[in-house]
Design a protein around this motif. Structure first.
Motif, PDB file in Angstrom:
ATOM      1  N   TYR A   1      15.520 -32.192  25.434  1.00 16.00           N
ATOM      2  CA  TYR A   1      14.389 -32.242  24.506  1.00 16.00           C
ATOM      3  C   TYR A   1      14.828 -32.589  23.086  1.00 16.00           C
ATOM      4  CZ  TYR A   1      15.859 -27.593  22.918  1.00 16.00           C
ATOM      5  OH  TYR A   1      16.575 -26.549  22.416  1.00 16.00           O
ATOM      6  N   HIS A   2      16.084 -32.329  22.748  1.00 14.90           N
ATOM      7  CA  HIS A   2      16.623 -32.594  21.405  1.00 14.90           C
ATOM      8  C   HIS A   2      17.238 -33.980  21.294  1.00 14.90           C
ATOM      9  CE1 HIS A   2      18.222 -31.712  17.490  1.00 14.90           C
ATOM     10  NE2 HIS A   2      19.478 -31.696  17.886  1.00 14.90           N
ATOM     11  N   MET A   3      17.412 -34.653  22.413  1.00 19.00           N
ATOM     12  CA  MET A   3      18.106 -35.935  22.418  1.00 19.00           C
ATOM     13  C   MET A   3      17.409 -37.022  21.602  1.00 19.00           C
ATOM     14  SD  MET A   3      20.938 -37.299  23.316  1.00 19.00           S
ATOM     15  CE  MET A   3      21.634 -36.336  24.674  1.00 19.00           C
ATOM     16  N   PRO A   4      16.071 -37.186  21.681  1.00 17.08           N
ATOM     17  CA  PRO A   4      15.455 -38.251  20.875  1.00 17.08           C
ATOM     18  C   PRO A   4      15.752 -38.118  19.380  1.00 17.08           C
ATOM     19  CG  PRO A   4      13.920 -37.496  22.537  1.00 17.08           C
ATOM     20  CD  PRO A   4      15.086 -36.562  22.586  1.00 17.08           C
ATOM     21  N   ARG A   5      15.594 -36.930  18.826  1.00 13.68           N
ATOM     22  CA  ARG A   5      15.856 -36.751  17.402  1.00 13.68           C
ATOM     23  C   ARG A   5      17.338 -36.960  17.087  1.00 13.68           C
ATOM     24  NH1 ARG A   5      15.839 -31.775  13.878  1.00 13.68           N
ATOM     25  NH2 ARG A   5      15.369 -30.544  15.743  1.00 13.68           N
ATOM     26  N   SER A   6      18.207 -36.467  17.963  1.00 10.64           N
ATOM     27  CA  SER A   6      19.641 -36.610  17.736  1.00 10.64           C
ATOM     28  C   SER A   6      20.068 -38.070  17.760  1.00 10.64           C
ATOM     29  CB  SER A   6      20.425 -35.822  18.799  1.00 10.64           C
ATOM     30  OG  SER A   6      20.079 -34.464  18.768  1.00 10.64           O
ATOM     31  N   ILE A   7      19.587 -38.816  18.751  1.00 10.63           N
ATOM     32  CA  ILE A   7      19.954 -40.229  18.855  1.00 10.63           C
ATOM     33  C   ILE A   7      19.464 -40.997  17.628  1.00 10.63           C
ATOM     34  CG2 ILE A   7      19.390 -42.372  20.081  1.00 10.63           C
ATOM     35  CD1 ILE A   7      21.576 -40.871  21.455  1.00 10.63           C
ATOM     36  N   GLY A   8      18.235 -40.702  17.179  1.00 12.21           N
ATOM     37  CA  GLY A   8      17.712 -41.389  15.997  1.00 12.21           C
ATOM     38  C   GLY A   8      18.561 -41.149  14.769  1.00 12.21           C
ATOM     39  N   VAL A   9      19.032 -39.915  14.598  1.00 17.31           N
ATOM     40  CA  VAL A   9      19.858 -39.576  13.438  1.00 17.31           C
ATOM     41  C   VAL A   9      21.232 -40.237  13.541  1.00 17.31           C
ATOM     42  CG1 VAL A   9      21.016 -37.669  12.267  1.00 17.31           C
ATOM     43  CG2 VAL A   9      18.636 -37.431  12.955  1.00 17.31           C
ATOM     44  N   PHE A  10      21.855 -40.189  14.708  1.00 12.46           N
ATOM     45  CA  PHE A  10      23.167 -40.815  14.878  1.00 12.46           C
ATOM     46  C   PHE A  10      23.069 -42.326  14.692  1.00 12.46           C
ATOM     47  CE2 PHE A  10      24.601 -36.766  16.191  1.00 12.46           C
ATOM     48  CZ  PHE A  10      25.988 -36.784  16.239  1.00 12.46           C
ATOM     49  N   ARG A  11      22.005 -42.935  15.180  1.00 11.69           N
ATOM     50  CA  ARG A  11      21.834 -44.372  14.966  1.00 11.69           C
ATOM     51  C   ARG A  11      21.718 -44.686  13.480  1.00 11.69           C
ATOM     52  NH1 ARG A  11      17.254 -45.693  19.594  1.00 11.69           N
ATOM     53  NH2 ARG A  11      18.674 -45.810  21.393  1.00 11.69           N
TER      54      ARG A  11
ATOM     55  N   GLY B   1      10.362 -25.591   8.321  1.00 10.23           N
ATOM     56  CA  GLY B   1      10.555 -25.314   9.737  1.00 10.23           C
ATOM     57  C   GLY B   1       9.967 -23.981  10.149  1.00 10.23           C
ATOM     58  N   PHE B   2       9.979 -23.000   9.246  1.00 17.48           N
ATOM     59  CA  PHE B   2       9.392 -21.698   9.549  1.00 17.48           C
ATOM     60  C   PHE B   2       7.906 -21.830   9.838  1.00 17.48           C
ATOM     61  CE2 PHE B   2       7.090 -17.906   8.192  1.00 17.48           C
ATOM     62  CZ  PHE B   2       7.757 -16.900   8.854  1.00 17.48           C
ATOM     63  N   PHE B   3       7.201 -22.583   8.998  1.00 18.20           N
ATOM     64  CA  PHE B   3       5.756 -22.717   9.160  1.00 18.20           C
ATOM     65  C   PHE B   3       5.385 -23.766  10.213  1.00 18.20           C
ATOM     66  CE2 PHE B   3       6.066 -20.873   4.893  1.00 18.20           C
ATOM     67  CZ  PHE B   3       5.161 -19.826   5.019  1.00 18.20           C
ATOM     68  N   ALA B   4       6.360 -24.600  10.607  1.00 16.29           N
ATOM     69  CA  ALA B   4       6.086 -25.593  11.653  1.00 16.29           C
ATOM     70  C   ALA B   4       6.020 -24.954  13.029  1.00 16.29           C
ATOM     71  CB  ALA B   4       7.150 -26.691  11.637  1.00 16.29           C
ATOM     72  N   LEU B   5       6.586 -23.757  13.174  1.00 18.02           N
ATOM     73  CA  LEU B   5       6.550 -23.072  14.460  1.00 18.02           C
ATOM     74  C   LEU B   5       5.182 -22.437  14.660  1.00 18.02           C
ATOM     75  CD1 LEU B   5      10.041 -21.329  14.548  1.00 18.02           C
ATOM     76  CD2 LEU B   5       9.384 -23.592  15.392  1.00 18.02           C
ATOM     77  N   PRO B   6       4.480 -22.783  15.724  1.00 17.74           N
ATOM     78  CA  PRO B   6       3.137 -22.240  15.950  1.00 17.74           C
ATOM     79  C   PRO B   6       3.076 -20.724  15.922  1.00 17.74           C
ATOM     80  CG  PRO B   6       3.533 -24.077  17.431  1.00 17.74           C
ATOM     81  CD  PRO B   6       4.836 -23.808  16.737  1.00 17.74           C
ATOM     82  N   SER B   7       4.075 -20.057  16.474  1.00 12.68           N
ATOM     83  CA  SER B   7       4.034 -18.592  16.491  1.00 12.68           C
ATOM     84  C   SER B   7       4.040 -18.025  15.076  1.00 12.68           C
ATOM     85  CB  SER B   7       5.217 -18.039  17.287  1.00 12.68           C
ATOM     86  OG  SER B   7       6.455 -18.436  16.705  1.00 12.68           O
ATOM     87  N   ASN B   8       4.855 -18.604  14.190  1.00 15.10           N
ATOM     88  CA  ASN B   8       4.881 -18.144  12.803  1.00 15.10           C
ATOM     89  C   ASN B   8       3.579 -18.465  12.088  1.00 15.10           C
ATOM     90  OD1 ASN B   8       7.472 -17.124  12.991  1.00 15.10           O
ATOM     91  ND2 ASN B   8       8.439 -18.988  12.244  1.00 15.10           N
ATOM     92  N   ALA B   9       3.091 -19.694  12.269  1.00 11.52           N
ATOM     93  CA  ALA B   9       1.867 -20.118  11.576  1.00 11.52           C
ATOM     94  C   ALA B   9       0.674 -19.267  11.995  1.00 11.52           C
ATOM     95  CB  ALA B   9       1.599 -21.598  11.869  1.00 11.52           C
ATOM     96  N   VAL B  10       0.592 -18.952  13.274  1.00 11.73           N
ATOM     97  CA  VAL B  10      -0.533 -18.160  13.764  1.00 11.73           C
ATOM     98  C   VAL B  10      -0.487 -16.736  13.204  1.00 11.73           C
ATOM     99  CG1 VAL B  10      -1.460 -17.060  15.836  1.00 11.73           C
ATOM    100  CG2 VAL B  10      -0.928 -19.487  15.863  1.00 11.73           C
ATOM    101  N   MET B  11       0.703 -16.147  13.162  1.00 13.75           N
ATOM    102  CA  MET B  11       0.820 -14.800  12.619  1.00 13.75           C
ATOM    103  C   MET B  11       0.498 -14.759  11.135  1.00 13.75           C
ATOM    104  SD  MET B  11       1.272 -12.736  14.996  1.00 13.75           S
ATOM    105  CE  MET B  11       1.506 -11.315  13.933  1.00 13.75           C
TER     106      MET B  11
ATOM    107  N   ALA C   1       9.192 -27.085  21.393  1.00 15.58           N
ATOM    108  CA  ALA C   1       8.667 -28.447  21.427  1.00 15.58           C
ATOM    109  C   ALA C   1       8.130 -28.880  20.064  1.00 15.58           C
ATOM    110  CB  ALA C   1       7.568 -28.561  22.482  1.00 15.58           C
ATOM    111  N   MET C   2       7.388 -28.001  19.409  1.00 15.00           N
ATOM    112  CA  MET C   2       6.804 -28.369  18.125  1.00 15.00           C
ATOM    113  C   MET C   2       7.876 -28.603  17.065  1.00 15.00           C
ATOM    114  SD  MET C   2       3.978 -29.151  16.762  1.00 15.00           S
ATOM    115  CE  MET C   2       2.740 -28.434  17.858  1.00 15.00           C
ATOM    116  N   ARG C   3       8.955 -27.821  17.107  1.00 11.92           N
ATOM    117  CA  ARG C   3      10.051 -28.038  16.164  1.00 11.92           C
ATOM    118  C   ARG C   3      10.604 -29.456  16.295  1.00 11.92           C
ATOM    119  NH1 ARG C   3      13.357 -24.599  18.057  1.00 11.92           N
ATOM    120  NH2 ARG C   3      12.880 -22.825  16.700  1.00 11.92           N
ATOM    121  N   GLU C   4      10.711 -29.931  17.532  1.00 14.32           N
ATOM    122  CA  GLU C   4      11.237 -31.281  17.730  1.00 14.32           C
ATOM    123  C   GLU C   4      10.264 -32.350  17.248  1.00 14.32           C
ATOM    124  OE1 GLU C   4      14.329 -32.203  18.606  1.00 14.32           O
ATOM    125  OE2 GLU C   4      14.685 -30.051  18.448  1.00 14.32           O
TER     126      GLU C   4
END
Length: 278
Positions: free
Chosen positions: A193-203, A10-20, A241-244
């Protein structure tokens, strides 16, 4: 094992971290025989920093996530329970100041409190523990339940789920506490913005919940063309957004989500847990 690996990725998935990281690697290489490559990486990191920070990319990535589930429309039917996902409080500051400290996802708490007051028959479960990886950040549920009590909810209606560190654990641990019965109506409150991932996990966990999205960050499709005035705002939005999106892909590939991009599925969302899984 999944939690530390997810935090690292997750650290490297964030564009700001990856760019730095890209720019720092370039700086190091500039002092070696690969100086030309190093200069190229530094230039690339600056260009990407500008794109991620000032362009509308962050909004363009967030708009489809927020549009996936429509706002909740209360039809007056009884609600057995309300699940509030953590992420709206800043527990380390709250513990240090002995105050409830909310962040930009505050609507997860305020909207859920208003919903619970309209439905006094519903149990209220706040799901969120200490999600920090290196430094202890404190437990989210402590201050969250304190706020709900301050907003007028009786303590006997409030149930903490204070062990979860990610969305997968939110679903598993909350289901164990709720013990939902077939046909019961449970609402899930989290950021749009977090709802799609949350619903998928709960399902995938077999917990039938109806989406109650809150905390919208965009006005709609028109924001996909609107650049940011400050670099910091744009980077924060792009990271969110990218984290999601990365989370959606990883959770689906590892079998932790029912779909790659979960969307409305009435047979599941209205309490039929047998239809929640793929």
């Amino acid at each position: 094992m999944f939690f530390p690996v997810s935090k690292l990725l997750g650290f490297f998935a964030l564009p700001s971290n990856a760019v730095m990281v890209l720019g720092l690697v370039g700086l190091v290489l500039m002092a070696t025989r690969w100086a030309r490559l190093g200069r190229g990486l530094v230039v690339a990191s600056l260009v990407l920093l500008a794109v991620f920070g000032w362009s509308p990319l962050g909004n363009a990535l967030l708009v489809p996530l927020e549009a996936r589930f429509a706002p909740f429309r209360d039809d007056g039917r009884p609600i057995a329970g309300i699940v509030i996902l953590g992420g709206a409080t800043t527990p380390d500051v709250a513990a240090a100041r002995d105050e409830v400290v909310l962040n930009e996802a505050a609507e997860r708490m305020t909207a859920a409190a208003a919903l619970a007051l309209r439905h006094p028959e519903a149990r209220v479960i706040h799901s969120g523990g200490d999600a920090s990886f290196v430094f202890g950040g404190g437990n989210e549920s402590d201050s969250a339940l304190r706020l709900l009590r301050d907003l007028g909810l009786p303590a006997e209606r409030l149930v903490p789920e204070d062990r979860s560190r990610n969305t997968v654990e939110n679903a598993a641990f909350t289901k164990a506490i709720a013990q939902p019965k077939p046909g019961e109506r449970w609402l899930l409150v989290t950021s749009a913005y977090h709802m799609p991932r949350s619903i998928g996990v709960f399902r995938q966990a077999g917990f039938a919940v109806e989406p109650y999205p809150v905390d919208w960050r965009t006005v709609g499709p028109s924001d996909a063309l609107r650049p940011f005035a400050t670099l910091g705002d744009g980077l924060r939005r792009t990271d969110t957004a990218m984290r999601e999106w990365v989370g959606l892909v990883v959770y689906w590939l590892t079998g932790r989500s029912s779909d790659l991009f979960p969307g409305p599925r009435p047979g599941c969302d209205l309490g039929r847990a047998d239809n929640c899984r793929p």
